[in-house]
Design a protein around this motif. Sequence first.
Motif, PDB file in Angstrom:
ATOM      1  N   UNK A   1       0.817  -1.200   0.000  1.00 19.73           N
ATOM      2  CA  UNK A   1       0.000   0.000   0.000  1.00 19.73           C
ATOM      3  C   UNK A   1       0.859   1.262   0.000  1.00 19.73           C
ATOM      4  N   UNK A   2       1.983   1.246   0.725  1.00 24.60           N
ATOM      5  CA  UNK A   2       2.855   2.418   0.788  1.00 24.60           C
ATOM      6  C   UNK A   2       3.526   2.690  -0.554  1.00 24.60           C
ATOM      7  N   UNK A   3       3.730   1.657  -1.364  1.00 21.81           N
ATOM      8  CA  UNK A   3       4.399   1.805  -2.657  1.00 21.81           C
ATOM      9  C   UNK A   3       3.422   1.611  -3.809  1.00 21.81           C
ATOM     10  N   UNK A   4       2.190   2.013  -3.627  1.00 20.48           N
ATOM     11  CA  UNK A   4       1.138   1.730  -4.608  1.00 20.48           C
ATOM     12  C   UNK A   4       1.396   2.395  -5.951  1.00 20.48           C
ATOM     13  N   UNK A   5       2.171   3.493  -5.979  1.00 24.94           N
ATOM     14  CA  UNK A   5       2.440   4.222  -7.221  1.00 24.94           C
ATOM     15  C   UNK A   5       3.735   3.768  -7.884  1.00 24.94           C
TER      16      UNK A   5
ATOM     17  N   UNK B   1       4.031   4.868 -11.653  1.00 32.19           N
ATOM     18  CA  UNK B   1       2.721   4.791 -12.299  1.00 32.19           C
ATOM     19  C   UNK B   1       2.129   6.197 -12.376  1.00 32.19           C
ATOM     20  N   UNK B   2       1.932   6.698 -13.608  1.00 31.60           N
ATOM     21  CA  UNK B   2       1.348   8.022 -13.822  1.00 31.60           C
ATOM     22  C   UNK B   2      -0.162   7.961 -13.967  1.00 31.60           C
TER      23      UNK B   2
ATOM     24  N   UNK C   1      -6.703  -0.317 -10.815  1.00 31.49           N
ATOM     25  CA  UNK C   1      -6.301   0.334  -9.575  1.00 31.49           C
ATOM     26  C   UNK C   1      -7.014  -0.313  -8.386  1.00 31.49           C
ATOM     27  N   UNK C   2      -6.232  -0.567  -7.349  1.00 36.11           N
ATOM     28  CA  UNK C   2      -6.744  -1.186  -6.115  1.00 36.11           C
ATOM     29  C   UNK C   2      -6.140  -0.429  -4.937  1.00 36.11           C
ATOM     30  N   UNK C   3      -6.300  -0.989  -3.739  1.00 35.55           N
ATOM     31  CA  UNK C   3      -5.676  -0.390  -2.560  1.00 35.55           C
ATOM     32  C   UNK C   3      -4.153  -0.398  -2.672  1.00 35.55           C
ATOM     33  N   UNK C   4      -3.603  -1.330  -3.462  1.00 32.36           N
ATOM     34  CA  UNK C   4      -2.157  -1.474  -3.580  1.00 32.36           C
ATOM     35  C   UNK C   4      -1.609  -1.022  -4.928  1.00 32.36           C
TER      36      UNK C   4
ATOM     37  N   UNK D   1      -1.990   2.311  -7.693  1.00 31.11           N
ATOM     38  CA  UNK D   1      -2.600   3.604  -7.994  1.00 31.11           C
ATOM     39  C   UNK D   1      -1.578   4.538  -8.594  1.00 31.11           C
ATOM     40  N   UNK D   2      -2.009   5.718  -8.995  1.00 33.17           N
ATOM     41  CA  UNK D   2      -1.122   6.688  -9.621  1.00 33.17           C
ATOM     42  C   UNK D   2      -0.654   7.708  -8.589  1.00 33.17           C
TER      43      UNK D   2
END
Length: 329
Positions: free
Chosen positions: A100-104, A137-138, A201-204, A206-207
């Motif tokens: 989750x902390x590194x979702x982007x 992830x943009x 896109x999920x909780x883990x 995202x952009x």
Amino acid sequence: MILRRCDANYISDVERTNTFNPVETLYFTTGEATNDGKIITHGDSGGPVVSKTNGKIVGITMGINGTTSGRGMFLPITSFLNFIHDPKSVKSLPPSLSPNEAKFMADIAVPGKFLTLTKEAYATADEDVQIHSNAIILSETEILTCAHNVHGAPYVYVIVNKLSRNPTKIKVTEDQIEIHEKLSGFAFDVAKITLKERLEFTDNVGSIDLVDKDYKLNDPSEIVSVYGDMILDGTARTRRLDIKYLNSAICKSKLGDRFDANHLMCYTLDKSMGTPCSFGGPMVSKKNNKLVGMTIVGYPDEPVIFQPIAPLLDWIRKPRVGRNQRRRI
């Protein structure tokens, strides 16, 4: 279970390396046959290793080597004397990130390719060899990474949600990769990848939000977080490091012509907190959690070079250039 003392002999570095391929901070010993042929057994971890010469503690029992019975692993006490005498003198390690902390963040895997840290030089290798680097992830269809990570590769793999047990691996061909037209040395060493299928896109996954166009990283009080794969004690993990701005004149004096002060910036990373082992990861403002830069390149004991994002915003947001219009490097 009987409390025992086992006299053990140190194994030479040569034998240790040839036999065990050990972690650098551990050394191995062997000795009398106790505990059914083993020096140590389950439950012995944390016990003392004492010198027979002076009766002083020299190590702590760590565990049993799984490849050979009768061999034990011990951590030398000299590795953490400073911590024992003054725990506050030792910095806490940067955190290993959760999904989750590194979702982007994403990963780039380049099959069959060894890469150097310049855009020109690379050499092909076996298909089984893969070079990994970071990426950002943009949007659902756009990924940002370093140009030197993907230059010259007929295809790469984009891996998202890489810290989870179920990462997504997407094959990307050369026509989906666009190199920045102003690429010169490490300046504008960026590439944009356009996916043919949307990311879910999920909780883990995202952009990341982009910084404003007028944002400038020239404030000595500015603190940013650098996300990426860092090597610490021989282990590479995805971590977050908080760092401060470094004056461009200092960077220029240390890096010479490799540093273009007009288009790049650099920061000094505390090497005790980890050494970057792959690039293309995000630099995030602590003020607003927006993307302000991207890690480009770094060498041991030198400042790490970053590409500011603000000058790239028009290029990032414009539609993808067709393959026959791409600049060939």
